[in-house]
Design an enzyme around this catalytic site. Structure first.
Site, PDB file in Angstrom:
ATOM      1  N   PRO A 169       0.714  -1.244   0.000  1.00  0.00           N
ATOM      2  CA  PRO A 169       0.000   0.000   0.000  1.00  0.00           C
ATOM      3  C   PRO A 169       0.746   1.300   0.000  1.00  0.00           C
ATOM      4  O   PRO A 169       0.421   2.147  -0.794  1.00  0.00           O
ATOM      5  CB  PRO A 169      -0.879  -0.107   1.221  1.00  0.00           C
ATOM      6  CG  PRO A 169      -1.137  -1.547   1.323  1.00  0.00           C
ATOM      7  CD  PRO A 169       0.026  -2.233   0.711  1.00  0.00           C
ATOM      8  N   GLU A 170       1.658   1.564   0.845  1.00  0.00           N
ATOM      9  CA  GLU A 170       2.069   2.966   0.966  1.00  0.00           C
ATOM     10  C   GLU A 170       3.248   3.319   0.055  1.00  0.00           C
ATOM     11  O   GLU A 170       3.818   2.457  -0.595  1.00  0.00           O
ATOM     12  CB  GLU A 170       2.326   3.291   2.437  1.00  0.00           C
ATOM     13  CG  GLU A 170       1.119   2.907   3.296  1.00  0.00           C
ATOM     14  CD  GLU A 170       1.239   3.293   4.745  1.00  0.00           C
ATOM     15  OE1 GLU A 170       1.648   4.431   5.016  1.00  0.00           O
ATOM     16  OE2 GLU A 170       0.929   2.462   5.611  1.00  0.00           O
TER      17      GLU A 170
END
Length: 283
Positions: A2-3
């Site tokens: 995700p990040e």
DNA sequence: CCTGCCGCCTGCGCGC
DNA sequence: TGCGCGCAGGCGGCAG
């Protein structure tokens, strides 16, 4: 993955392994993987076949592969992976789209357990796909405007963590790096944005940049095999997390037990001493 | 406009 | 052992 740090690690892997190669075909193995492509999976596959990949780009947590004037856009969601490997290896259960290349070399598999991730074809999107024009620059790129960010924060009426997670304000930050950045800056997650002083915003931006840069150097954060680079390898930043996922453990700065609060149906981790809760919920 | 909440999915670990 | 629950690195859409 995700990040920003995890997505950037994947971008670098794609850049290395697929730049200059021509896609022979893509097999869409789960229709949800291309749900943004209104014309459907067959149309998506037809648009992609035979195209030469010019590189790998990223904005926030979105990735795209420019093909001529167009783009193959990807978002990994909560559990997406883009894996490069020997075309003869077994097809794992969660492969959602399978790309093969005209050179018969390593293939590319979009693998996604929870199917929150997706792929789409964006005509004319090579420079910046129109579908992600609302995503702000990330704090590590030169296009990020600190002054504009500070002004937007003070105009906004919400908690600071909510604002950090808003990808139209600043991109690339998710639940882990929001908590880690707020801890480094000594700010509580519920602190009202409109009450932030300029020096606090400066401190927060510095903290965000340090956390993201450190995580990038470590190859990203992985707690399990879901968050891996294009070769299936995990990063090491989880060892350096100060508060995220560490409820009850001592704060690395002051030793106070880290606390977990419910936040947006998820969690917010913080140090009760380094990040005191705002009084009356506003300061 | 803005902000906050909900739903979309699968799988894992926990307590009963 | 089985089952239900809560939880997990995200986002878009919609209600107020």
């Amino acid at each position: 993955m995700p990040e920003l740090p995890e997505v950037e690690i994947v971008r670098r892997g794609l850049q290395q392994y697929v730049t200059g190669r021509t896609i022979e075909a893509v097999r869409v193995l789960h229709p949800r993987a291309v749900r943004w492509h209104a014309a459907g999976a067959d149309d998506f596959a037809a648009a992609i076949a035979g195209r030469r990949i010019a590189g790998a780009r990223r904005r926030g947590k979105y990735l795209w592969l420019p093909v001529g004037e167009d783009a193959l856009l990807a978002h990994l969601g909560m559990s997406g992976q883009l894996l490069i490997g020997d075309p003869g290896r077994p097809l794992s259960a969660h492969v959602r789209a399978w790309f093969t290349f005209t050179d018969a070399g390593p293939d590319l598999r979009f693998t996604d357990q929870r199917t929150f991730g997706h792929l789409c074809f964006v005509p004319g999107g090579a420079e910046l796909p129109g579908t992600i024009a609302h995503i702000a620059p990330d704090p590590l790129e030169p296009a990020f405007d600190d002054g504009a960010f500070a002004a937007a924060l003070r105009r906004r009426r919400s908690g600071i963590k909510r604002a950090l997670l808003d990808q139209s304000l600043v991109s690339g930050i998710g639940n882990i790096y929001a908590d880690e950045s707020l801890w480094r800056a000594g700010l509580h997650w519920a602190r009202r944005t409109e009450t932030l002083r300029p020096a606090e915003i400066t401190r927060l931006l510095r903290a965000v940049r340090e956390v993201l840069a450190d995580a990038l150097v470590a190859g990203g954060t992985s707690f399990d095999s879901l968050y891996v680079n294009v070769n299936g390898e995990s990063g090491y930043f989880s060892r350096r997390l100060a508060v995220y996922g560490r409820a009850g453990s001592p704060c690395p700065r002051c030793g106070t037990a880290v606390r977990r609060d419910a936040f947006m149906n998820r969690s917010a981790y913080s140090c009760p001493r380094c990040q005191p809760r705002p009084r009356h919920g506003c300061w």
